[in-house]
Design an enzyme around this catalytic site. Structure first.
Site, short mmCIF file in Angstrom:
data_model
loop_
_atom_site.label_atom_id
_atom_site.label_comp_id
_atom_site.label_asym_id
_atom_site.label_seq_id
_atom_site.Cartn_x
_atom_site.Cartn_y
_atom_site.Cartn_z
CG HIS A 1 -1.92 0.95 1.24
ND1 HIS A 1 -3.26 0.85 1.39
CD2 HIS A 1 -1.85 2.40 1.02
CE1 HIS A 1 -3.89 2.17 1.40
NE2 HIS A 1 -2.86 2.85 1.29
CG HIS B 1 -7.67 3.88 0.39
ND1 HIS B 1 -7.15 3.40 -0.59
CD2 HIS B 1 -6.68 4.62 0.84
CE1 HIS B 1 -5.68 3.80 -0.69
NE2 HIS B 1 -5.49 4.52 0.27
CG ASP C 1 -1.06 5.88 3.00
OD1 ASP C 1 -1.39 5.63 1.72
OD2 ASP C 1 -2.04 6.31 3.74
CG ASP C 2 0.18 9.02 0.49
OD1 ASP C 2 0.31 8.73 -0.95
OD2 ASP C 2 -0.78 8.59 1.06
CD GLU D 1 -6.77 6.79 5.39
OE1 GLU D 1 -7.37 6.82 4.31
OE2 GLU D 1 -5.58 7.33 5.40
N1 ADE Z 1 -4.59 9.03 -1.70
C1 ADE Z 1 -3.42 9.08 -1.25
N2 ADE Z 1 -3.09 8.57 0.08
C2 ADE Z 1 -4.32 8.34 0.47
C3 ADE Z 1 -4.89 8.04 1.79
N3 ADE Z 1 -3.99 7.75 2.98
N4 ADE Z 1 -6.23 7.72 1.86
C4 ADE Z 1 -7.09 7.80 0.76
N5 ADE Z 1 -6.69 8.42 -0.30
C5 ADE Z 1 -5.25 8.50 -0.47
ZN ZN Z 2 -3.62 4.93 0.70
#
Ligand code: ADE
Ligand code: ZN
Length: 328
Positions: free
Chosen positions: A13, A193, A274-275, A196
């Site tokens: 992810h 997703h 994630d990012d 969250e």
């Molecule tokens: N797009 C990029 N990162 C995300 C995240 N954590 N939740 C939802 N969409 C995303």
């Molecule tokens: Zn994500």
């Protein structure tokens, strides 16, 4: 903290457009003659955002600096190389054709850049990369359908899955069923997703209404024992991103994060970044935190890599070879 760099890691992810650290975004902007969005970075060269919707805007601000297939190559290669240095053996990357289209890059050009980078990273760093094509929930079901149609019309062996990110508060998973049906019927692994930003009802909706075998995040499933049972019995794996959850304030700190409780409930899960630059993390840091903050043993971390690989969307032959690497 013990050095867990050598432990083989598996990431399922991670958003490709969200892997670019600020210096790389600056480099691409300069190369493409683009002016950066005002206020994208602070004085310490960090992305500026304070809540989920600002994060999504900052994410778009970085992504708009991509302008060519070569850019997609470079960010994919840089990310896979850095993962390999941290001991990752397999990485699935979400790539968003909607973000590419917004700056005039075709699906084909985006994909060619990613594919070339996956080959180069495999050759140079012995890491296996694969792509999950992702739609964006807040862009709506029509857009998602086009993305799925494009994906199946132009198949590539490195594209192994279909996913959905974006604003979980908008639309219902059911609205995206036509897109997911196309992907699933064509043999792609599916994830979405959920759980969250929103609670367990969001995960229920995703697993009851979509043909998913994985959920992105899903941490808030812990609030509903019946949902945990359903995830366990249906063998649905959670893509857990602890650093992201803390950064986005889904939980105030790690002491109340449900990672250990989910493991205790027997849920299949993976550890993910994630990012990474947005959330000051990396796949290596997530495993390190597993060892330090969550006190997971090396054997438990290895089991997480194994669960991740079993839930991966890669073809069975490659999966078997990767599983062998975990045993060595
Ligand atoms: N797009 C990029 N990162 C995300 C995240 N954590 N939740 C939802 N969409 C995303
Ligand atoms: Zn994500």
């Amino acid at each position: 903290m013990n050095d867990r760099l050598q432990l083989p890691k598996v990431e399922l992810h991670c958003h490709l457009e969200g892997t670019m650290p600020p210096p790389l975004v600056r480099r691409l902007a300069t190369r493409n003659g683009i002016q950066l969005t005002d206020g994208l970075f602070d004085n310490n060269d960090q992305f500026v955002w304070t809540n989920f919707s600002e994060f999504l805007k900052a994410y778009d601000g970085g992504a708009r600096c991509l302008r060519t297939g070569q850019d997609y190559h470079d960010i994919t290669y840089e990310y896979l190389s850095s993962c390999a240095q941290q001991g990752a053996i397999y990485v699935e990357l979400f790539a968003s054709p909607d973000h590419a289209a917004a700056v005039g890059i075709s699906y084909t050009e985006m994909l060619e850049g990613c594919v070339q980078a996956i080959d180069n990273a495999q050759r140079d760093h012995q890491i296996c990369g694969r792509i999950i094509i992702t739609c964006v929930r807040h862009l709506g079901p029509g857009q998602a359908l086009s993305v799925a149609q494009q994906m199946v019309a132009e198949p590539h062996p490195y594209v192994v899955g279909f996913g959905m990110g974006g604003d979980e508060t908008l639309h219902s998973p059911q609205d995206f069923l036509p897109a997911y049906r196309i992907a699933s019927d064509a043999g792609y692994g599916c994830t979405a997703h959920a759980g969250e930003v929103c609670g367990p009802e969001s995960v229920w909706a995703a697993i009851d209404q979509l043909p998913v075998t994985r959920i992105g995040h899903g941490v808030r499933s812990i609030e509903d024992p019946k949902l945990l049972e359903a995830l366990y019995h249906r063998n649905i794996a959670l893509e857990i991103c602890p650093g992201s959850n803390i950064a986005l304030n889904v939980y105030p700190d790690y002491s109340v994060h449900p990672l250990l409780a989910l493991l205790d409930a027997g849920i299949s899960l993976s550890l993910n970044s994630d990012d990474p630059p947005f959330f000051w993390t990396s796949i290596g840091k997530e495993y390190q935190r597993g060892a330090s903050t969550f006190q997971l043993s090396e054997q438990q971390l290895l089991k997480i890599s194994c669960m991740a690989l079993k839930a991966a969307f890669v073809d069975e032959e490659t999966k078997s070879q990767l599983l062998l690497q975990l045993k060595n």
